[in-house]
Design a protein around this motif. Structure first.
Motif, PDB file in Angstrom:
ATOM      1  N   VAL A  35      42.813   1.567  23.080  1.00 29.07           N
ATOM      2  CA  VAL A  35      41.748   2.567  22.954  1.00 29.07           C
ATOM      3  C   VAL A  35      40.767   2.407  24.111  1.00 29.07           C
ATOM      4  N   ARG A  36      40.431   1.172  24.449  1.00 27.13           N
ATOM      5  CA  ARG A  36      39.510   0.919  25.567  1.00 27.13           C
ATOM      6  C   ARG A  36      40.067   1.478  26.868  1.00 27.13           C
ATOM      7  N   GLU A  37      41.342   1.224  27.130  1.00 31.69           N
ATOM      8  CA  GLU A  37      41.974   1.748  28.347  1.00 31.69           C
ATOM      9  C   GLU A  37      41.954   3.276  28.363  1.00 31.69           C
ATOM     10  N   SER A  38      42.190   3.871  27.208  1.00 32.32           N
ATOM     11  CA  SER A  38      42.153   5.333  27.114  1.00 32.32           C
ATOM     12  C   SER A  38      40.762   5.859  27.427  1.00 32.32           C
ATOM     13  N   LEU A  39      39.734   5.238  26.865  1.00 32.40           N
ATOM     14  CA  LEU A  39      38.360   5.672  27.132  1.00 32.40           C
ATOM     15  C   LEU A  39      38.004   5.499  28.603  1.00 32.40           C
ATOM     16  N   LEU A  40      38.435   4.406  29.202  1.00 38.78           N
ATOM     17  CA  LEU A  40      38.179   4.198  30.629  1.00 38.78           C
ATOM     18  C   LEU A  40      38.892   5.257  31.468  1.00 38.78           C
ATOM     19  N   GLY A  41      40.132   5.554  31.092  1.00 36.62           N
ATOM     20  CA  GLY A  41      40.885   6.575  31.815  1.00 36.62           C
ATOM     21  C   GLY A  41      40.250   7.946  31.706  1.00 36.62           C
ATOM     22  N   GLN A  42      39.703   8.269  30.543  1.00 39.98           N
ATOM     23  CA  GLN A  42      39.059   9.564  30.342  1.00 39.98           C
ATOM     24  C   GLN A  42      37.754   9.678  31.108  1.00 39.98           C
ATOM     25  N   ILE A  58      44.773   9.334  13.969  1.00 41.40           N
ATOM     26  CA  ILE A  58      43.514   9.722  14.626  1.00 41.40           C
ATOM     27  C   ILE A  58      43.497   9.187  16.056  1.00 41.40           C
ATOM     28  N   ALA A  59      43.900   7.940  16.229  1.00 39.65           N
ATOM     29  CA  ALA A  59      43.934   7.358  17.574  1.00 39.65           C
ATOM     30  C   ALA A  59      44.900   8.117  18.473  1.00 39.65           C
ATOM     31  N   GLN A  60      46.073   8.469  17.944  1.00 46.37           N
ATOM     32  CA  GLN A  60      47.044   9.236  18.724  1.00 46.37           C
ATOM     33  C   GLN A  60      46.453  10.565  19.186  1.00 46.37           C
ATOM     34  N   SER A  61      45.793  11.231  18.273  1.00 51.31           N
ATOM     35  CA  SER A  61      45.234  12.552  18.564  1.00 51.31           C
ATOM     36  C   SER A  61      44.023  12.473  19.488  1.00 51.31           C
ATOM     37  N   VAL A  62      43.079  11.600  19.183  1.00 50.67           N
ATOM     38  CA  VAL A  62      41.804  11.570  19.901  1.00 50.67           C
ATOM     39  C   VAL A  62      41.876  10.772  21.199  1.00 50.67           C
ATOM     40  N   TYR A  63      42.528   9.615  21.177  1.00 52.13           N
ATOM     41  CA  TYR A  63      42.478   8.722  22.333  1.00 52.13           C
ATOM     42  C   TYR A  63      43.729   8.737  23.204  1.00 52.13           C
ATOM     43  N   TYR A  64      44.873   9.058  22.609  1.00 54.37           N
ATOM     44  CA  TYR A  64      46.112   8.996  23.385  1.00 54.37           C
ATOM     45  C   TYR A  64      46.658  10.382  23.720  1.00 54.37           C
ATOM     46  N   ASN A  65      45.872  11.424  23.427  1.00 51.09           N
ATOM     47  CA  ASN A  65      46.198  12.811  23.782  1.00 51.09           C
ATOM     48  C   ASN A  65      47.569  13.269  23.288  1.00 51.09           C
ATOM     49  N   ASN A  66      47.956  12.832  22.106  1.00 47.63           N
ATOM     50  CA  ASN A  66      49.214  13.266  21.512  1.00 47.63           C
ATOM     51  C   ASN A  66      48.934  14.546  20.720  1.00 47.63           C
ATOM     52  N   THR A  67      49.274  15.697  21.310  1.00 46.87           N
ATOM     53  CA  THR A  67      48.957  16.995  20.696  1.00 46.87           C
ATOM     54  C   THR A  67      49.841  17.309  19.494  1.00 46.87           C
ATOM     55  N   GLU A  68      50.907  16.548  19.303  1.00 43.91           N
ATOM     56  CA  GLU A  68      51.778  16.785  18.147  1.00 43.91           C
ATOM     57  C   GLU A  68      51.143  16.285  16.848  1.00 43.91           C
TER      58      GLU A  68
END
Length: 190
Positions: free
Chosen positions: A105-112, A17-27
């Motif tokens: 996850v925090r860094e991903s949310l900040l980046g988004q 879920i983290a890969q898909s939602v927060y790290y933009n891993n479309t695979e």
């Protein structure tokens, strides 16, 4: 042994879920997670588990929960009645997951939440023409030069140079004043 496998599958689901939602891993898709981690679970049950875990991760991530907040949240979730309750095994898996993934996850949310390209720097100056060498007076108006340094994450900066005369500076200041008034009116309404 079944409990160990269930815990591994749940940690795998949380990481997926983290890969898909927060790290933009479309695979990483919902279907892939079901087939790899829960092949024997009926589709409806998997979907319910997937959505519940995704919602819990979102709640934890949005609040950027520290250890105490997380423990209090998970305790409350385990005490819920009905289908929304979290088992103690799920709470333990969520706790382990969040301890290992919180900063990422925090860094991903900040980046988004950042606009790209971003303003990295700004410099300005005002140029005035001085009198000519034969004692003549200069008739030119001052010119403001503004240099913006723009850039996207992990890329070199781009520079944009803007030149303004007095009329253009006044237009920019008026527009900025209008923007501030709009922001103030929205802020006072809420």
């Amino acid at each position: 042994m079944a409990d160990v496998d269930a815990a591994k599958s749940l940690i795998g689901l949380l990481n997926g879920i983290a890969q898909s939602v927060y790290y933009n891993n479309t695979e990483i898709t919902e279907e892939l997670l079901k087939n790899e981690l829960y092949p024997d679970l009926p589709q409806e049950e998997f979907y319910a588990l997937y959505e519940k875990m995704k919602g819990l991760i979102k709640s934890i991530a949005v609040a950027d929960m520290d250890h105490e907040q997380l423990e209090a949240f998970l305790t409350a979730q385990t005490r819920k009645q009905g289908g929304g309750a979290v088992s103690s095994e799920q709470a333990a898996a969520l706790s382990r997951f969040w301890k290992s993934q919180r900063s990422r996850v925090r860094e991903s949310l900040l980046g988004q939440s950042r606009w790209e390209p971003g303003l990295r720097g700004l410099s300005w100056r005002v140029d005035l023409q001085t009198a000519a060498s034969r004692g003549e007076t200069a008739n030119s108006n001052p010119v403001a030069l503004v240099e913006l340094e723009l850039g996207r994450a992990d890329q070199d900066s781009e520079f944009v140079c803007l030149e303004f005369d007095e009329a253009k500076i006044n237009q920019v200041l008026k527009k900025m004043s209008n923007i501030q008034e709009s922001i103030d009116s929205i802020a006072h309404r809420s």
